[in-house]
Design a protein around this motif. Structure first.
Motif, PDB file in Angstrom:
ATOM      1  N   PHE A   1       0.840  -1.187   0.000  1.00 58.19           N
ATOM      2  CA  PHE A   1       0.000   0.000   0.000  1.00 58.19           C
ATOM      3  C   PHE A   1       0.881   1.246   0.000  1.00 58.19           C
ATOM      4  N   PRO A   2       0.518   2.282  -0.776  1.00 57.18           N
ATOM      5  CA  PRO A   2       1.448   3.402  -0.976  1.00 57.18           C
ATOM      6  C   PRO A   2       1.463   4.450   0.118  1.00 57.18           C
ATOM      7  N   HIS A   3       0.650   4.344   1.153  1.00 56.54           N
ATOM      8  CA  HIS A   3       0.580   5.389   2.185  1.00 56.54           C
ATOM      9  C   HIS A   3       0.571   4.778   3.582  1.00 56.54           C
ATOM     10  N   HIS A   4       0.962   5.612   4.554  1.00 60.71           N
ATOM     11  CA  HIS A   4       0.736   5.280   5.963  1.00 60.71           C
ATOM     12  C   HIS A   4      -0.178   6.294   6.644  1.00 60.71           C
ATOM     13  N   SER A   5      -0.111   7.556   6.243  1.00 62.73           N
ATOM     14  CA  SER A   5      -1.056   8.575   6.713  1.00 62.73           C
ATOM     15  C   SER A   5      -1.667   9.228   5.477  1.00 62.73           C
ATOM     16  N   PHE A   6      -2.999   9.212   5.386  1.00 60.95           N
ATOM     17  CA  PHE A   6      -3.654   9.663   4.160  1.00 60.95           C
ATOM     18  C   PHE A   6      -5.121   9.941   4.436  1.00 60.95           C
TER      19      PHE A   6
ATOM     20  N   ILE B   1     -11.945  10.602   5.489  1.00 62.32           N
ATOM     21  CA  ILE B   1     -11.538  10.540   6.890  1.00 62.32           C
ATOM     22  C   ILE B   1     -10.035  10.313   6.957  1.00 62.32           C
ATOM     23  N   PHE B   2      -9.375  11.007   7.893  1.00 60.75           N
ATOM     24  CA  PHE B   2      -7.935  10.852   8.061  1.00 60.75           C
ATOM     25  C   PHE B   2      -7.642   9.446   8.580  1.00 60.75           C
ATOM     26  N   THR B   3      -6.694   8.784   7.928  1.00 63.01           N
ATOM     27  CA  THR B   3      -6.430   7.368   8.204  1.00 63.01           C
ATOM     28  C   THR B   3      -4.937   7.146   8.400  1.00 63.01           C
ATOM     29  N   HIS B   4      -4.612   6.253   9.328  1.00 63.50           N
ATOM     30  CA  HIS B   4      -3.205   5.923   9.581  1.00 63.50           C
ATOM     31  C   HIS B   4      -3.028   4.422   9.623  1.00 63.50           C
ATOM     32  N   PHE B   5      -1.992   3.937   8.919  1.00 67.26           N
ATOM     33  CA  PHE B   5      -1.527   2.556   9.004  1.00 67.26           C
ATOM     34  C   PHE B   5      -0.191   2.569   9.743  1.00 67.26           C
ATOM     35  N   PRO B   6      -0.068   1.967  10.907  1.00 69.64           N
ATOM     36  CA  PRO B   6       1.227   1.936  11.587  1.00 69.64           C
ATOM     37  C   PRO B   6       2.300   1.289  10.713  1.00 69.64           C
TER      38      PRO B   6
ATOM     39  N   GLN C   1      10.142   2.501   6.984  1.00 72.76           N
ATOM     40  CA  GLN C   1       9.054   2.238   6.038  1.00 72.76           C
ATOM     41  C   GLN C   1       8.060   3.381   5.906  1.00 72.76           C
ATOM     42  N   PHE C   2       8.067   4.321   6.815  1.00 74.22           N
ATOM     43  CA  PHE C   2       7.047   5.370   6.831  1.00 74.22           C
ATOM     44  C   PHE C   2       7.025   6.118   5.498  1.00 74.22           C
ATOM     45  N   LYS C   3       5.912   6.000   4.769  1.00 74.79           N
ATOM     46  CA  LYS C   3       5.827   6.509   3.399  1.00 74.79           C
ATOM     47  C   LYS C   3       5.822   8.036   3.322  1.00 74.79           C
ATOM     48  N   GLU C   4       5.326   8.690   4.359  1.00 78.84           N
ATOM     49  CA  GLU C   4       5.185  10.145   4.307  1.00 78.84           C
ATOM     50  C   GLU C   4       6.369  10.869   4.958  1.00 78.84           C
ATOM     51  N   LYS C   5       7.521  10.219   5.062  1.00 76.89           N
ATOM     52  CA  LYS C   5       8.647  10.799   5.796  1.00 76.89           C
ATOM     53  C   LYS C   5       9.151  12.111   5.200  1.00 76.89           C
ATOM     54  N   ALA C   6       8.876  12.387   3.936  1.00 77.05           N
ATOM     55  CA  ALA C   6       9.344  13.632   3.324  1.00 77.05           C
ATOM     56  C   ALA C   6       8.613  14.845   3.883  1.00 77.05           C
ATOM     57  N   VAL C   7       7.390  14.638   4.403  1.00 71.33           N
ATOM     58  CA  VAL C   7       6.602  15.770   4.881  1.00 71.33           C
ATOM     59  C   VAL C   7       6.106  15.603   6.310  1.00 71.33           C
ATOM     60  N   ALA C   8       6.285  14.430   6.902  1.00 77.06           N
ATOM     61  CA  ALA C   8       5.788  14.181   8.257  1.00 77.06           C
ATOM     62  C   ALA C   8       6.749  13.247   8.975  1.00 77.06           C
ATOM     63  N   SER C   9       6.587  13.138  10.287  1.00 75.67           N
ATOM     64  CA  SER C   9       7.550  12.344  11.056  1.00 75.67           C
ATOM     65  C   SER C   9       6.913  11.499  12.149  1.00 75.67           C
ATOM     66  N   SER C  10       5.585  11.332  12.125  1.00 77.75           N
ATOM     67  CA  SER C  10       4.909  10.672  13.242  1.00 77.75           C
ATOM     68  C   SER C  10       4.203   9.400  12.800  1.00 77.75           C
TER      69      SER C  10
ATOM     70  N   LEU D   1       0.191  16.939   8.388  1.00 81.01           N
ATOM     71  CA  LEU D   1      -0.248  16.673   7.013  1.00 81.01           C
ATOM     72  C   LEU D   1      -1.552  17.413   6.726  1.00 81.01           C
ATOM     73  N   PRO D   2      -1.490  18.712   6.517  1.00 81.66           N
ATOM     74  CA  PRO D   2      -2.740  19.442   6.244  1.00 81.66           C
ATOM     75  C   PRO D   2      -3.352  19.091   4.892  1.00 81.66           C
ATOM     76  N   SER D   3      -2.552  18.552   3.963  1.00 79.84           N
ATOM     77  CA  SER D   3      -3.072  18.165   2.639  1.00 79.84           C
ATOM     78  C   SER D   3      -2.588  16.770   2.286  1.00 79.84           C
ATOM     79  N   PRO D   4      -3.102  15.755   2.954  1.00 76.35           N
ATOM     80  CA  PRO D   4      -2.627  14.390   2.705  1.00 76.35           C
ATOM     81  C   PRO D   4      -3.034  13.883   1.328  1.00 76.35           C
ATOM     82  N   ASP D   5      -2.333  12.857   0.872  1.00 76.41           N
ATOM     83  CA  ASP D   5      -2.769  12.165  -0.334  1.00 76.41           C
ATOM     84  C   ASP D   5      -4.088  11.445  -0.057  1.00 76.41           C
ATOM     85  N   VAL D   6      -4.810  11.119  -1.140  1.00 77.52           N
ATOM     86  CA  VAL D   6      -6.146  10.533  -1.033  1.00 77.52           C
ATOM     87  C   VAL D   6      -6.142   9.139  -1.646  1.00 77.52           C
ATOM     88  N   TRP D   7      -6.739   8.191  -0.937  1.00 73.17           N
ATOM     89  CA  TRP D   7      -7.018   6.858  -1.483  1.00 73.17           C
ATOM     90  C   TRP D   7      -8.518   6.729  -1.638  1.00 73.17           C
ATOM     91  N   ARG D   8      -8.957   6.413  -2.847  1.00 71.49           N
ATOM     92  CA  ARG D   8     -10.376   6.362  -3.171  1.00 71.49           C
ATOM     93  C   ARG D   8     -10.889   4.925  -3.156  1.00 71.49           C
TER      94      ARG D   8
END
Length: 1023
Positions: free
Chosen positions: A408-413, A423-428, A448-457, A507-514
């Motif tokens: 899966f391409p995201h951890h926070s999205f 809805i804001f979603t997180h995969f540990p 592995q955290f996919k959003e490491k370029a813009v977030a750190s949690s 992440l005020p503008s997270p990526d979206v999974w539809r």
């Protein structure tokens, strides 16, 4: 040479740690006396266990038959030389440290019924005193459960231990030690200093400066340890590590929120009654750990589990309630249980939340802000709307990391549902919901955290689950050392809400999974344990019907609506939707009990329905809720209709008004034999069946369109070998497709009035099918009775369809989703088995065929090429026969009804799905007009009920069913209406919603709604 020296240091540290330091945490053992009281049968109350007669038992004694309970009494005296020291008991009842949660467990009590903590493989200690005087008497009691080990280390072998009636009579466990000891605090701290640094070094690059310095410090520390006097040299050894432990983390270090947690399956490899005790054990330990550590925060989901504590273990619940009030023991998830997230109805999802949040609100004065479903087997695309519409801010799962093929391409999205809700979603990114905070896990999360370029949690649910005891003091010790440690992610213990607040701010503008979150694993759960799924479907329908008729009787005839009983029945259904019950992945005991509970639910709901209708002046001919037969259907064709959400009812031969379907009068379907063919024909379709029961033709008479391709055979039973790579009851792996036997000969076919009867024996099994036309004149109904006795086989029912389509559409909760029928990408290829609610549809512009079910969710649709033409092969998944965890899964008599609707689209499939799943009733008395009806057939009235707050207000739930914008006028035949208003899904006022204008014309009321595609709307009618 440096690498070789590092390797030697690591090897040395590992051996000293495991063979010398850990054993020295508890020193100077003195044996205690042990006595036992064996309980035969079900567990006994705590007070009875404490007052029982005990017989002496020695170290080395065997104890515990499968599923039994043994009360143990520990007595003795604290040695005088222990004065001034912290004292604990070490009790090894025969534990395997590698199997926490899957074997023997115990809950320790004092003589006065005070719970102390759990005893389990990873916490074999009992606190006695932080500072002994010496000479104090010791007395503790252990309620010890001898649960059998059913989950082996890697193979999942068939077992007869999964039910009391077939389990072993032999004792399973052997007591190894029960000693009173000194707890050496400095040794404990040294163990975790070394462990954390050693694990960190193993994750760092071999040539890094930080690694080299850590290993040098470890060498110096180990040089200070006297292996014959560990406790006496622990302080000096720790001094050598202070500098490397004090070096702070980098500014950009990942931040890991460790949430104390224990994922306790509400049933799985143990029965429901054992889960009650698992929850009590874990909660007791966690409240004790909260007292020990001011920074620790523990979170537990599932209102059902809190309710079990309240009812069964009030002494534990009192401590939990105090900890909740202090903000340290955090209720999460907001649902009654952690349900399966694809199989329950949309209304069931709403009730999971409404009953869960109601419990937390009434018991603790709080509501949960997020949904917590780490272990469910995929997530419906309807869920974002249901979560957001219930007031949730966030959603957490971890299960998608189990995908077999695609990462899966995201951890926070942002997760977007079928209606556009997000809805804001997180995969540990740690890829576990049972984190131990090991160096490898912490490094994996950061890496592995996919959003490491813009977030750190990221978040890590931390603790042993399933009765393994939850979070341990060892995990806390590791976490504290990694709070600010160079080379490591920063670890902090805090609540999930605190984490999500920070993650959403990052992440005020997270990526979206539809759309849906499809799990590329556990595809067999759409089919396994058919009777459990059948019981759930029927219970959902009966409860909806009981609420409708009960509400109608209440507002029109003063009926006393049975709020308490309806609530109790709903909670029972919600419990059985837990993600190892409804999917069919529990032991035999659980599914046997589920069938018994469903039967009782049916009995009680039928009684409510009959009583409510009698109040309205209608007497049912029968209250068994059984579907009409083919003969009945022709006789009652002009009288049957669907009344809002209720079963079709015939009142003295006159049709009831309908909010969904207008009653249609048609002629009786003809059934005849023409040579070696059998024919079913109405004015709308002609079905031709051969002497092996195969459908050779399904002709739409109005259009002249043939649904079956030339040379194709519908109603073809296909039997597959079914031996997945690992998880028997859970998985169907793609290789099953290459092992297929067509059951295409040997059938006996005959006419029985308006029905074609097909009988076929195969393997160790047999099937009888009854094929007839429904009274809509368009739907071929197939009633199947299977005597199922296969092993490791998968039974499918196939229909080739002469339709050219790239997608198959399937009903999901409050809408539809689509699946490609091609395999262009790995994502599409992985979806070779999927699920529907009541129907799936294969359609091209102008013509389609819908496949309806009354209890079987699994299906597949694939493309078939013949003579240069591409058609579709649609298949119902009927039955499986896995051997683990239940060696005789689904054996016995199975019944299911399928429907094939020729000339279908989404609208007609939705309509037909309701009809098939609402068994007909007949009765006599006064016709009943519907309370609520929709003038737009695309806007469906899905629930009518009295408000949860018991105000007497009426709640109406509707949804747009076709994926278009819908304007609907709702006609309301409700006496004394005062106002109408929008609410959220939990029946709370929506302040942002425009007011609803209540129109009145000749004593009838109406309101007008405008809905987005697939929107679910809830309206409160105040009287």
């Amino acid at each position: 040479m440096m690498h070789e020296n590092q390797t030697l240091t690591i090897g040395r540290a590992l051996r000293v740690l495991e063979e010398r330091l850990r054993p020295a945490v508890h020193s100077r053992p003195h044996r205690l006396q042990l006595a036992s009281h064996v309980v035969g049968g079900e567990p006994i109350p705590v007070t009875e266990g404490l007052a029982a007669d005990y017989e002496p038992i020695g170290i080395g004694a065997w104890w515990g038959r499968a599923w039994d309970t043994t009360w143990l009494r520990i007595t003795g005296t604290i040695p005088a030389e222990f004065a001034g020291r912290r004292v604990e008991i070490v009790a090894d009842l025969g534990f395997d440290v590698n199997m926490p949660g899957f074997q023997a467990e115990g809950l320790v009590y004092l003589r006065d019924s005070t719970p102390v903590r759990s005893l389990n493989p990873r916490a074999q200690w009992i606190p006695v005193t932080r500072e002994a005087a010496g000479g104090e008497a010791i007395e503790y009691f252990i309620e010890a459960a001898s649960n059998p080990v059913l989950l082996d280390y890697h193979p999942f072998l068939p077992t007869e231990q999964g039910d009391w009636s077939t389990s072993s009579e032999e004792c399973l466990y052997r007591i190894r030690r029960v000693d009173v000891c000194i707890f050496e605090e400095e040794v404990f701290e040294l163990v975790h200093d070394i462990e954390v640094l050693l694990q960190l070094a193993q994750q760092l690059p071999a040539d890094s400066t930080r690694r080299a310095r850590i290993l040098r410090a470890l060498d110096e520390s180990l040089n200070r340890v006297d292996l014959q006097n560990v406790s006496g040299t622990a302080v000096a050894a720790r001094d050598e590590l202070r500098e490397v432990l004090a070096s702070p983390a980098e500014a950009s270090a990942h931040r890991l929120t460790a949430v104390g947690h224990a994922h306790i399956d509400s049933a799985w490899l143990w029965p429901l009654r054992e889960t009650v005790r698992k929850v009590a054990r874990t909660s007791s330990s966690m409240t004790a750990l909260l007292d020990e550590d001011d920074e620790f925060v523990y979170a537990m989901s599932s209102a059902q589990q809190y309710d079990w504590l309240k009812r069964a273990r009030p002494e534990v619940y009192a401590r939990v309630k105090d900890a909740v009030a202090a903000g340290r023991f955090v209720p999460i998830g907001g649902m009654w249980v952690e349900p399966d997230a694809v199989l329950p109805s949309g209304e069931s999802f709403i009730r999971q939340i409404s009953y869960g949040q109601r419990f937390f609100r009434e018991e603790f004065g709080i509501e949960c802000r997020g949904a917590w479903l780490p272990d469910s087997f995929g997530y419906s695309g309807s869920l974002p709307q249901l979560l957001a519409g219930s007031g949730f801010d966030w959603f957490l799962t971890q299960k998608i990391s189990w995908n077999q093929v695609n990462r899966f391409p995201h951890h926070s999205f942002l997760w977007e549902g079928i209606d556009g809700s997000r809805i804001f979603t997180h995969f540990p990114p740690m890829d576990t919901y049972n984190a131990q905070l090991s160096g490898e896990e912490v490094a994996r999360a950061a890496r592995q955290f996919k959003e490491k370029a813009v977030a750190s949690s990221s978040l890590a649910p931390t603790g042993w689950g399933d009765g393994g005891g939850g979070t341990t003091r060892e995990m806390l010790a590791r976490g504290k050392r990694m709070a600010d440690l160079e080379g490591s992610a920063r670890v902090v213990f805090e609540s999930p809400d605190a984490f999500f607040d920070r993650a959403m701010a990052e992440l005020p503008s997270p990526d979206v999974w539809r759309g849906e979150l499809y799990l590329e694993l556990h595809r067999g759960t759409f089919t396994t344990q058919h009777k459990t799924k059948q019981g759930n479907r029927r219970s959902e329908q009966l409860l909806a019907e009981a609420e409708l008729w009960g509400s109608a009787a209440a507002v029109r005839a003063g009926y006393e609506f049975p709020h308490d009983e309806i609530d109790e029945l709903w909670r029972e259904v919600l419990l059985l939707q837990f993600h190892d019950i409804l999917p069919g992945t529990s032991i035999a005991w659980v599914h046997r009990e589920a069938e018994e509970r469903y039967a009782e639910i049916a009995r009680r709901t039928e009684a409510i329905i009959a009583e409510a209708l009698a109040t309205l002046g209608v007497i049912l001919d029968a209250t068994d809720g059984s579907a009409v037969t083919a003969a009945d259907s022709s006789a009652n064709a002009s009288a049957r209709a669907v009344l809002v959400n209720a079963a079709p009812v015939a009142w003295n031969g006159a049709p009831a008004s309908s909010a969904i379907l207008a009653p249609v009068a048609i002629g009786a379907a003809a059934a005849r034999r023409e040579g070696d063919r059998f024919v079913l024909e109405s004015g709308q379709v002609r079905i031709t069946v051969d002497t092996n029961g195969h459908v050779l033709s399904a002709l739409d008479l109005a259009s002249g369109r043939e649904a079956i391709p030339a040379g194709g055979r519908g109603n073809l039973l296909q039997l597959h070998q079914d031996f997945p790579n690992m998880w028997d009851a859970w998985d169907v792996d793609a290789h099953y497709l290459g092992m297929r036997e067509d059951l295409d000969s040997g059938a006996h076919v005959e006419l029985d009035d308006h029905t074609i009867v097909v009988r076929l024996a195969f393997g160790e099994s047999s099937i009888e099918q009854r094929l007839f036309l429904d009274d809509d004149g368009r739907t071929l109904l197939i009633d199947n009775t299977v005597e199922w006795a296969e092993t490791e086989k998968f039974l499918k029912l196939a229909f080739p369809v002469d339709v050219f389509a790239d997608h198959a559409v399937a009903e999901t909760q409050f809408g539809v989703h689509s699946r490609t029928t091609h395999t262009n990408t790995s994502w599409e290829d992985a979806r070779f088995e999927t699920q529907a609610q009541r129907w799936f549809l294969v359609e091209e512009p102008g013509f389609g065929v819908a496949f309806l079910n009354d209890s079987s969710h699994g299906f597949d649709v694939s493309r078939v090429e013949s003579d240069g033409l591409v058609t579709q092969l649609a298949r119902f998944s009927m039955l499986r026969a896995p051997k683990f965890p239940e060696p005789r899964t689904d054996h016995g008599t199975q019944t299911m009804r399928f429907g094939v609707l020729v000339g279908a689209d989404v609208a007609s499939a939705t309509e037909a799905g309701w009809r098939l799943n609402m068994p007909a009733r007949t009765g006599h008395g006064t016709p009943i007009a519907p309370l609520v009806s929709s003038e737009n057939p695309a806007v469906i009235v899905s629930a009518v009920k009295l408000a949860d707050d018991r105000s007497g207000d009426l709640i109406v739930r509707v949804y747009e069913s076709r994926g278009g914008r819908g304007r609907a006028v709702l006609r309301l035949d409700v006496p004394g209406l005062r106002s109408a208003s929008h609410t959220d899904l939990l029946e709370r006022a929506r302040e942002e919603a425009a007011p609803l204008a209540l129109q009145q014309d000749d004593g009838a009321y109406s309101i007008e709604l405008t809905l987005r595609p697939f929107e679910v709307a809830t309206v409160r009618l105040s009287r």
